[in-house]
Each structure stands twice: as C-alpha cells, then as structure tokens.
Motif scaffolding. Structure first.
Motif, PDB file in Angstrom:
ATOM      1  N   LEU A   1       1.205  -1.285  -0.057  1.00 36.93           N
ATOM      2  CA  LEU A   1       0.036  -0.245   0.358  1.00 36.93           C
ATOM      3  C   LEU A   1       0.917   1.441  -0.288  1.00 36.93           C
ATOM      4  O   LEU A   1       0.660   2.440   0.018  1.00 36.93           O
ATOM      5  N   GLU A   2       1.624   0.988   0.677  1.00 37.98           N
ATOM      6  CA  GLU A   2       2.785   2.534   0.198  1.00 37.98           C
ATOM      7  C   GLU A   2       2.503   2.730  -0.910  1.00 37.98           C
ATOM      8  O   GLU A   2       3.802   4.146  -1.294  1.00 37.98           O
ATOM      9  N   LYS A   3       3.018   1.554  -2.138  1.00 31.61           N
ATOM     10  CA  LYS A   3       2.587   2.347  -4.106  1.00 31.61           C
ATOM     11  C   LYS A   3       0.763   2.715  -4.552  1.00 31.61           C
ATOM     12  O   LYS A   3       1.049   3.770  -5.092  1.00 31.61           O
ATOM     13  N   ALA A   4       0.415   2.762  -3.244  1.00 28.51           N
ATOM     14  CA  ALA A   4      -0.810   2.890  -3.737  1.00 28.51           C
ATOM     15  C   ALA A   4      -0.781   4.830  -4.151  1.00 28.51           C
ATOM     16  O   ALA A   4      -0.613   5.572  -3.599  1.00 28.51           O
ATOM     17  N   SER A   5      -1.549   5.008  -5.665  1.00 30.14           N
ATOM     18  CA  SER A   5      -1.673   6.031  -5.767  1.00 30.14           C
ATOM     19  C   SER A   5      -2.377   7.448  -4.795  1.00 30.14           C
ATOM     20  O   SER A   5      -3.194   6.608  -3.572  1.00 30.14           O
ATOM     21  N   ALA A   6      -2.338   8.205  -5.256  1.00 32.43           N
ATOM     22  CA  ALA A   6      -3.515   9.116  -4.220  1.00 32.43           C
ATOM     23  C   ALA A   6      -4.893   9.408  -4.697  1.00 32.43           C
ATOM     24  O   ALA A   6      -6.069   8.612  -4.326  1.00 32.43           O
ATOM     25  N   SER A   7      -5.084   8.787  -5.998  1.00 35.34           N
ATOM     26  CA  SER A   7      -6.116   8.131  -6.506  1.00 35.34           C
ATOM     27  C   SER A   7      -6.567   6.963  -5.844  1.00 35.34           C
ATOM     28  O   SER A   7      -8.116   6.790  -5.897  1.00 35.34           O
ATOM     29  N   VAL A   8      -6.121   5.469  -6.246  1.00 35.04           N
ATOM     30  CA  VAL A   8      -5.703   4.827  -5.006  1.00 35.04           C
ATOM     31  C   VAL A   8      -6.597   4.656  -4.306  1.00 35.04           C
ATOM     32  O   VAL A   8      -7.415   3.965  -3.910  1.00 35.04           O
ATOM     33  N   LYS A   9      -5.742   5.073  -3.530  1.00 36.86           N
ATOM     34  CA  LYS A   9      -6.307   5.570  -1.873  1.00 36.86           C
ATOM     35  C   LYS A   9      -7.537   6.214  -1.828  1.00 36.86           C
ATOM     36  O   LYS A   9      -8.697   6.573  -0.973  1.00 36.86           O
ATOM     37  N   GLU A  10      -8.407   7.167  -2.876  1.00 39.71           N
ATOM     38  CA  GLU A  10      -9.599   7.713  -3.122  1.00 39.71           C
ATOM     39  C   GLU A  10     -10.398   7.221  -3.201  1.00 39.71           C
ATOM     40  O   GLU A  10     -12.034   7.249  -3.131  1.00 39.71           O
ATOM     41  N   LYS A  11     -10.310   6.203  -4.429  1.00 43.37           N
ATOM     42  CA  LYS A  11     -11.058   5.607  -4.959  1.00 43.37           C
ATOM     43  C   LYS A  11     -11.032   4.448  -5.803  1.00 43.37           C
ATOM     44  O   LYS A  11     -11.916   3.101  -5.868  1.00 43.37           O
ATOM     45  N   GLY A  12     -10.159   3.788  -4.401  1.00 44.08           N
ATOM     46  CA  GLY A  12      -9.626   1.992  -4.824  1.00 44.08           C
ATOM     47  C   GLY A  12      -9.044   1.944  -6.120  1.00 44.08           C
ATOM     48  O   GLY A  12      -8.789   2.488  -7.053  1.00 44.08           O
ATOM     49  N   TYR A  13      -8.823   0.276  -6.386  1.00 44.38           N
ATOM     50  CA  TYR A  13      -8.692  -0.159  -7.761  1.00 44.38           C
ATOM     51  C   TYR A  13      -9.422  -0.545  -8.259  1.00 44.38           C
ATOM     52  O   TYR A  13      -9.535  -1.987  -7.661  1.00 44.38           O
ATOM     53  N   LEU A  14      -9.744  -1.324  -9.589  1.00 43.83           N
ATOM     54  CA  LEU A  14     -10.041  -1.784 -10.215  1.00 43.83           C
ATOM     55  C   LEU A  14     -11.923  -1.442  -9.488  1.00 43.83           C
ATOM     56  O   LEU A  14     -12.103  -0.565  -8.975  1.00 43.83           O
ATOM     57  N   ASP A  15     -12.231  -2.911  -9.378  1.00 44.01           N
ATOM     58  CA  ASP A  15     -13.123  -2.843  -8.060  1.00 44.01           C
ATOM     59  C   ASP A  15     -13.306  -3.713  -6.929  1.00 44.01           C
ATOM     60  O   ASP A  15     -14.173  -3.783  -6.214  1.00 44.01           O
ATOM     61  N   TYR A  16     -12.610  -2.787  -5.980  1.00 40.06           N
ATOM     62  CA  TYR A  16     -12.061  -2.633  -5.077  1.00 40.06           C
ATOM     63  C   TYR A  16     -11.918  -1.226  -4.535  1.00 40.06           C
ATOM     64  O   TYR A  16     -11.201  -0.711  -4.627  1.00 40.06           O
ATOM     65  N   SER A  17     -12.549  -1.544  -3.676  1.00 40.83           N
ATOM     66  CA  SER A  17     -12.553   0.183  -2.636  1.00 40.83           C
ATOM     67  C   SER A  17     -11.166  -0.201  -1.870  1.00 40.83           C
ATOM     68  O   SER A  17     -10.542  -1.531  -1.680  1.00 40.83           O
ATOM     69  N   PHE A  18     -10.663   1.610  -1.287  1.00 40.05           N
ATOM     70  CA  PHE A  18      -9.085   1.023  -0.439  1.00 40.05           C
ATOM     71  C   PHE A  18      -9.514  -0.033   0.526  1.00 40.05           C
ATOM     72  O   PHE A  18      -8.578  -0.816   0.869  1.00 40.05           O
ATOM     73  N   ARG A  19     -10.437  -0.314   1.481  1.00 41.87           N
ATOM     74  CA  ARG A  19     -10.622  -0.760   2.447  1.00 41.87           C
ATOM     75  C   ARG A  19     -10.521  -2.186   2.275  1.00 41.87           C
ATOM     76  O   ARG A  19      -9.926  -2.777   2.455  1.00 41.87           O
ATOM     77  N   GLU A  20     -11.042  -2.318   0.884  1.00 38.15           N
ATOM     78  CA  GLU A  20     -11.026  -3.652   0.546  1.00 38.15           C
ATOM     79  C   GLU A  20     -10.192  -4.389  -0.197  1.00 38.15           C
ATOM     80  O   GLU A  20      -9.317  -5.374   0.003  1.00 38.15           O
ATOM     81  N   LEU A  21      -9.080  -3.361  -0.348  1.00 38.33           N
ATOM     82  CA  LEU A  21      -7.804  -3.479  -0.967  1.00 38.33           C
ATOM     83  C   LEU A  21      -6.783  -3.875   0.195  1.00 38.33           C
ATOM     84  O   LEU A  21      -5.894  -5.067  -0.018  1.00 38.33           O
ATOM     85  N   GLU A  22      -6.901  -2.694   1.195  1.00 37.26           N
ATOM     86  CA  GLU A  22      -6.101  -3.621   2.368  1.00 37.26           C
ATOM     87  C   GLU A  22      -6.604  -4.607   3.183  1.00 37.26           C
ATOM     88  O   GLU A  22      -5.199  -5.251   2.824  1.00 37.26           O
ATOM     89  N   ASP A  23      -7.708  -4.458   3.225  1.00 38.33           N
ATOM     90  CA  ASP A  23      -7.918  -5.934   3.547  1.00 38.33           C
ATOM     91  C   ASP A  23      -7.810  -7.393   2.453  1.00 38.33           C
ATOM     92  O   ASP A  23      -6.946  -8.454   3.912  1.00 38.33           O
ATOM     93  N   THR A  24      -7.791  -7.402   1.676  1.00 38.51           N
ATOM     94  CA  THR A  24      -6.922  -8.898   0.624  1.00 38.51           C
ATOM     95  C   THR A  24      -5.665  -8.366   0.746  1.00 38.51           C
ATOM     96  O   THR A  24      -5.187  -9.847   0.776  1.00 38.51           O
TER      97      THR A  24
END
Length: 306
Positions: free
Chosen positions: A209-232
């Motif tokens: 998650l250190e590589k997460a861009s501002a956009s990923v932190k705000e909108k997530g990645y594809l159909d993962y929300s940022f919270r789902e991304l963290e959890d996964t």
C-alpha cells in the motif's frame, strides 16, 4: 530460467520477459537494466514503437545486437505520433503496418522481428486487412510471428477466430483477474497469453500500500474499494508470510498454463533481479491457487463485449 512455447510458434521464451517500457531514456542506465536481464537468463524483450518516440526500440536493439540470435524481440504497431510528438493517433491500416515495420526494424538494428503485435485495436478496425498485413510480413521474412496487445474481449475473440495470432498481451494480476474469463478461448485456439502489469502498479510488491497513488486511496483499484484492497493485501501477506509478495504475484500468473510469459517492467537492476528471483521461486500448489482465488475478485470486462 524455464521456458514456455508461445502458441503454436517456434518461439520458446523464458517464463519472465522484460517489459522495456519502464527502462527510461537514460541510455547508460537502460543498458544496465537490459544487461541484468540477460545475466538472469531472460531471453524475451518487449518494446513498442510508441515508447519514448521510438527511442525505446533503439536502446533495446543496441543492447541486444550482440545476442540477436539467442534472444526474442517483440515490438508493437498501431499508435502513430503526430509531428509535434505531443499526441498520437490510431492507425491499423495495412499500408501503415507495412510501412511502420520498416521503421521499427531500422530502430532495432535488425532485419527481422520475432513477434510483431497490434498495439490495441477496436471492432471498427478492418481485422481482415490487419491479418493480411501481418501474413504478408511473415511471408516476406520481416516478422516471424504476430499477436495482439488488447484487453477488449470482442477484439480478442475476433482475432482468435480469424487469424493465426500466437499471443494476446493482457493486463493480468491477482487484483485484475479479468483475463481468466478468456483463458478457455485462448487455450482452444492454442494462443498464449502474455501477462503485463503483474504486480498491479506495485500494490503486489513488498511495498504494497506504500505504492498506492492518491487516486487509489480515494477511489480504490478496479472494483476494490481502498478498504477492500487493504483487507485483501493484508490477508495475502499473512497467509504467505514466508514468501515475498512479488513471488506470490508472479507465481499465481504462471500457475495458469495458457500464460506464455509474464513481463514485469523494471526501472532498476534491483527490480530485474527481484522479479527473476520470484519467477524462480517455488510453484504454488493447486490449493494455494484456489485460496488466492477465494480471497480475490473474479473481475469482468464490462465493456467491448461480443
């Protein structure tokens, strides 16, 4: 490093190739990166006429010239820079393909290209004309084989049915499993997948998650929300605590036999070595692959359907 056959071709590529797009324009550093790949036993190098206005092809060609007979060079066609080089347009016409290949050959400093790929494409293109161009280039000896680089399902299906493509390059990772829907049609037609973007913009690297861009932190990645991304990612890290995230990411892709090669980009010698080590790592068991699938989403392409 182990090799796999691309489609029905006579091209046997190392399981990891070098995606040259990220090697940069500092020629000295770029040559170090390519040299490191060669030292790791990598024989497959992927570039495109689009990258750095053709400079990428020049650098790749220069670095590989002494090894030309023992390496496999892939490049791409279809995107045409304007005169100001501040934008490009799409051209999949037969005349353009037949012209552009000669420019690529000149920049690469070689008289043949092992794998020539259409760099995108839509259903509005004349696919029969594209195939005619590629088949003519094969007959004339300018290219050995051809493929496409596309994530559009309808385009992939069309070329799989109408042409002799050996490969389809697609973005594919644990977090982007959309290509899995199309593995059956590729396998049925004996077409290999070339997997780009395997570490999902660094999210599947050790930095996670250190590589997460501002956009990923705000909108997530594809159909993962940022919270789902963290959890996964945290679950993957916990379950595979004795192995690097790079290794899990690359081994997951290589666990699918339709994959011909994975081509992570590299902007440093260190990244080349880390990725090569990951590819040489222990294979995932069927149970581990199933576990990863149970923890992640089977994404689906919603656009460009048949």
């Amino acid at each position: 490093m182990k090799k796999r056959r691309l489609g029905k071709s006579e091209l046997y590529v190392t399981e990891m190739g070098l995606g040259a797009m990220s090697i940069g324009t500092d020629e000295k550093e770029a040559l170090h990166i390519i040299s490191a790949a060669l030292d790791e036993g990598i024989n497959y190098f992927d570039t495109a006429d689009l990258y750095d206005y053709g400079m990428n092809e020049r650098i790749v060609g220069k670095a590989l010239k002494p090894y030309r007979d023992s390496v496999i060079i892939a490049t791409k066609v279809g995107n045409k820079w304007n005169e100001n080089k501040d934008a490009w347009s799409w051209d999949a016409s037969k005349s353009y393909i037949l012209s552009a290949v000669k420019d690529s050959l000149h920049r690469l400093g070689t008289d043949y290209i092992d794998l020539y790929q259409l760099h995108g494409g839509t259903m509005e293109d004349n696919h029969e004309e594209v195939v005619e161009a590629f088949e003519q280039l094969v007959k004339e000896g300018y290219i050995r084989y051809y493929g496409i680089s596309s994530i559009r399902p309808n385009v992939i299906d069309s070329f799989a049915r109408k042409s002799n493509i050996q490969t389809v390059m697609m973005q594919y990772s644990i977090l982007d499993r959309r290509p899995e829907e199309w593995m059956t049609i590729l396998k049925e037609n004996n077409i290999s997948m070339i997997a780009r973007g395997p570490v999902a913009k660094g999210l599947l690297s050790e930095k996670m998650l250190e590589k997460a861009s501002a956009s990923v932190k705000e909108k997530g990645y594809l159909d993962y929300s940022f919270r789902e991304l963290e959890d996964t990612l945290h679950k993957l890290r916990e379950i595979f605590s004795t192995r690097s995230m790079n290794e899990i990411a690359l081994q997951y892709i290589l666990s699918h036999d339709v994959v011909g090669a994975v081509i992570p980009g590299a902007s440093s010698v260190k990244q080349v070595k880390e990725n090569a080590q990951a590819v040489r790592g222990e294979r995932l068991t069927d149970e581990e692959v199933a576990l990863i699938k149970s923890l992640t989403k089977l994404n689906k392409y919603e656009h460009h359907r048949i």
